[in-house]
Design an enzyme around this catalytic site. Structure first.
Site, PDB file in Angstrom:
ATOM      1  N   ASN A   5      -9.719  -0.385   0.516  1.00 40.24           N
ATOM      2  CA  ASN A   5      -8.498  -0.361   0.407  1.00 40.24           C
ATOM      3  C   ASN A   5      -7.960  -0.640  -1.006  1.00 40.24           C
ATOM      4  OD1 ASN A   5      -5.686  -0.381   0.638  1.00 40.24           O
ATOM      5  ND2 ASN A   5      -5.833  -1.742   2.606  1.00 40.24           N
TER       6      ASN A   5
ATOM      7  N   HIS B 116      -3.955   7.295   3.092  1.00 36.81           N
ATOM      8  CA  HIS B 116      -4.170   5.763   2.668  1.00 36.81           C
ATOM      9  C   HIS B 116      -5.494   5.455   3.191  1.00 36.81           C
ATOM     10  CE1 HIS B 116      -4.112   1.853   1.507  1.00 36.81           C
ATOM     11  NE2 HIS B 116      -3.591   1.413   2.462  1.00 36.81           N
TER      12      HIS B 116
ATOM     13  N   CYS C 151       0.675  -1.101   0.067  1.00 38.29           N
ATOM     14  CA  CYS C 151      -0.080   0.035   0.003  1.00 38.29           C
ATOM     15  C   CYS C 151       0.966   1.258  -0.088  1.00 38.29           C
ATOM     16  CB  CYS C 151      -1.075   0.064   1.204  1.00 38.29           C
ATOM     17  SG  CYS C 151      -2.094  -1.375   1.172  1.00 38.29           S
TER      18      CYS C 151
HETATM   19  N1  ACO Z   1     -17.496  -9.421   9.899  1.00 41.51           N
HETATM   20  C1  ACO Z   1     -17.990  -9.759  11.060  1.00 41.51           C
HETATM   21  N2  ACO Z   1     -17.286  -9.970  12.205  1.00 41.51           N
HETATM   22  C2  ACO Z   1     -15.816  -9.942  11.976  1.00 41.51           C
HETATM   23  C3  ACO Z   1     -15.337  -9.834  10.768  1.00 41.51           C
HETATM   24  C4  ACO Z   1     -16.261  -9.357   9.604  1.00 41.51           C
HETATM   25  N3  ACO Z   1     -15.775  -8.981   8.407  1.00 41.51           N
HETATM   26  N4  ACO Z   1     -14.031  -9.568  10.621  1.00 41.51           N
HETATM   27  C5  ACO Z   1     -13.888  -9.953  11.998  1.00 41.51           C
HETATM   28  N5  ACO Z   1     -14.980 -10.156  12.764  1.00 41.51           N
HETATM   29  C6  ACO Z   1     -14.998 -10.610  14.210  1.00 41.51           C
HETATM   30  C7  ACO Z   1     -13.894 -11.331  14.514  1.00 41.51           C
HETATM   31  O1  ACO Z   1     -13.729 -12.559  14.225  1.00 41.51           O
HETATM   32  C8  ACO Z   1     -13.616 -11.096  15.939  1.00 41.51           C
HETATM   33  O2  ACO Z   1     -14.592 -11.941  16.497  1.00 41.51           O
HETATM   34  P1  ACO Z   1     -14.649 -12.668  18.127  1.00 41.51           P
HETATM   35  O3  ACO Z   1     -14.469 -11.180  19.199  1.00 41.51           O
HETATM   36  O4  ACO Z   1     -15.728 -13.490  18.300  1.00 41.51           O
HETATM   37  O5  ACO Z   1     -13.307 -13.312  17.853  1.00 41.51           O
HETATM   38  C9  ACO Z   1     -14.238  -9.808  16.102  1.00 41.51           C
HETATM   39  O6  ACO Z   1     -14.964  -9.510  15.004  1.00 41.51           O
HETATM   40  C10 ACO Z   1     -13.062  -8.660  16.363  1.00 41.51           C
HETATM   41  O7  ACO Z   1     -12.237  -8.867  15.337  1.00 41.51           O
HETATM   42  P2  ACO Z   1     -11.154  -7.915  15.349  1.00 41.51           P
HETATM   43  O8  ACO Z   1     -10.130  -8.483  14.049  1.00 41.51           O
HETATM   44  O9  ACO Z   1     -10.312  -7.730  16.832  1.00 41.51           O
HETATM   45  O10 ACO Z   1     -11.433  -6.787  14.900  1.00 41.51           O
HETATM   46  P3  ACO Z   1     -10.959  -5.233  14.833  1.00 41.51           P
HETATM   47  O11 ACO Z   1     -11.700  -4.207  15.773  1.00 41.51           O
HETATM   48  O12 ACO Z   1      -9.326  -5.303  14.928  1.00 41.51           O
HETATM   49  O13 ACO Z   1     -11.063  -4.794  13.185  1.00 41.51           O
HETATM   50  C11 ACO Z   1      -9.799  -4.603  11.155  1.00 41.51           C
HETATM   51  C12 ACO Z   1     -10.419  -5.712  12.258  1.00 41.51           C
HETATM   52  C13 ACO Z   1     -10.926  -4.039  10.626  1.00 41.51           C
HETATM   53  C14 ACO Z   1      -9.116  -5.297  10.336  1.00 41.51           C
HETATM   54  C15 ACO Z   1      -8.724  -3.667  11.914  1.00 41.51           C
HETATM   55  O14 ACO Z   1      -8.013  -4.366  12.778  1.00 41.51           O
HETATM   56  C16 ACO Z   1      -8.041  -2.749  11.064  1.00 41.51           C
HETATM   57  O15 ACO Z   1      -8.360  -2.249  10.306  1.00 41.51           O
HETATM   58  N6  ACO Z   1      -6.519  -3.109  11.010  1.00 41.51           N
HETATM   59  C17 ACO Z   1      -5.952  -2.466   9.863  1.00 41.51           C
HETATM   60  C18 ACO Z   1      -5.736  -3.185   8.823  1.00 41.51           C
HETATM   61  C19 ACO Z   1      -5.088  -2.250   7.767  1.00 41.51           C
HETATM   62  O16 ACO Z   1      -4.834  -1.270   7.730  1.00 41.51           O
HETATM   63  N7  ACO Z   1      -4.285  -2.926   6.483  1.00 41.51           N
HETATM   64  C20 ACO Z   1      -3.361  -2.117   5.790  1.00 41.51           C
HETATM   65  C21 ACO Z   1      -2.736  -2.733   5.138  1.00 41.51           C
HETATM   66  S1  ACO Z   1      -3.103  -3.879   3.933  1.00 41.51           S
HETATM   67  C22 ACO Z   1      -1.758  -4.061   2.997  1.00 41.51           C
HETATM   68  O17 ACO Z   1      -0.828  -3.595   2.834  1.00 41.51           O
HETATM   69  C23 ACO Z   1      -2.054  -5.376   1.863  1.00 41.51           C
END
Ligand code: ACO
Length: 336
Positions: free
Chosen positions: A285, A255, A115
């Protein structure tokens, strides 16, 4: 040595037509529009369909930037393509774009920085121009992550969309450098938190073919934590290098990975909503293409007024991240 200054001439973009909404995803995943919207800000994403691929979108974005600047392919001296999922590893996407736009005088190659690819491309492009050896440099970012996502992993596949963007830069004749400050960074010790393997098979005389792994894996929480301290540091360093303060900047063009990350940066800079460019709701993204797509749309919709100053910033797999303070000229993307 007398370094040559850079002018940002134009910005281009290309997006697949096919739209997949959050509601559409509920047909294949245990997820909901409510979860995706509140955690990420994403409402829909554009996804490559059929034969569409990152080369095609890259070519279209390249043509768009050339058209907006009124420059022909033959006038381009270098093409740098940021892509993490090229349609072909070789010939490079850069060479495919070179052929498609008739840039017969250009060198062409790809870089892989996920990214953060366009910020790295900007660093390479401005270095090329600064030496005086290259005049017109075309930077293209193109990714179709949809082809490499694990569509059973709801924690990662809901985040991405496909698309391409481009920035055309040239030597600034008036001596004013549009790239006022820029920093790029990398930390390979964090690499394990976002991966996409391209493990091939060994020669069949050595061992039988095994199941290949071409899927994206991501530890979202670790990425989130890492970004929330590195990205503000990078932006503040960039501002210091530019001898500017947040109040001197008109727009943050970040981003588009997660709305909560964008809001964190906005709060840190104490920027009002009208100074922050957000289109994650429409595209998700789009990886390396994301920042110029936001910039392009900001100008096209009139949210970004020119002349002005903007901070561009990106982060992603590597981990790699970077920021730039740029000048957006009066006529940027407005054909005379
Ligand atoms: N729908 C419903 N529930 C979901 C989903 C979904 N799509 N995805 C995860 N959950 C659930 C999980 O299973 C978990 O359930 P549990 O508590 O029963 O285990 C719960 O939601 C919380 O999951 P987390 O992973 O802890 O959620 P979080 O609040 O951290 O959000 C997210 C996840 C959106 C991915 C966040 O961590 C994020 O945006 N991180 C940054 C990612 C990023 O910016 N990447 C950029 C680079 S990409 C690249 O370079 C290729």
């Amino acid at each position: 040595m007398n370094f040559k200054p850079v002018q940002i001439l134009s910005i281009g973009m290309s997006i697949p037509e096919t739209v997949i909404t959050n509601d559409n995803l509920t047909k294949i995943l245990d997820t909901s529009d409510e979860w995706i919207s509140t955690r990420t800000g994403i409402k829909q994403r554009h996804i490559a369909n059929g034969d569409e691929n990152s080369t095609l979108f890259g070519i279209n974005a390249a043509k768009d930037a050339l058209d907006k600047a009124g420059i022909s392919g033959e006038e381009i001296d270098a093409i740098v393509v940021a892509t993490s999922n090229p349609y072909n590893i070789y010939p490079s996407t850069g060479c495919a774009i070179q052929e498609a736009i008739g840039a017969k005088n250009a060198i062409a190659f790809d870089i892989t920085v996920a990214c953060t690819g366009m910020i790295y491309a900007l660093e390479i492009g401005r270095s090329f121009i600064s030496t005086g050896k290259y005049k017109n440099v075309l930077l293209v970012a193109t990714d179709t992550n949809s082809k490499f996502l694990d569509w059973t992993d709801r924690g990662s596949c809901v985040l991405f969309g496909d698309g391409a963007s481009s920035i055309l830069i040239t030597e600034a004749k008036d001596g004013n450098d549009d790239i006022i400050a820029l920093n790029v960074n990398a930390d390979g010790t964090m690499g394990k938190h976002i991966t996409m393997n391209l493990i091939g098979d060994n020669c069949p005389l050595v061992e039988p073919a095994k199941e290949g792994c071409k899927k994206i894996t991501m530890n979202g929480k670790e990425v989130y934590k890492f970004v929330m301290h590195t990205m503000p540091e990078s932006i503040m360093q960039c501002l210091a290098d530019a001898n500017m303060e947040p109040k001197d900047i008109d727009y943050l063009v970040p981003h588009q990975a997660n709305l909560r990350i964008i809001e964190g940066l906005q709060n840190r800079l104490e920027f009002s909503d009208d100074k922050v460019i957000v289109n994650i709701d429409k595209y998700g993204n789009t990886s390396a293409a994301s920042v110029p797509i936001a910039l392009y749309e900001g100008i096209e919709t009139g949210k970004i007024k020119t002349p002005s100053y903007a901070i561009l910033c990106a982060f992603g797999a590597g981990m790699a991240w970077g920021s730039a303070v740029v000048r957006l000229r009066e006529n940027l993307n407005k054909k005379s």
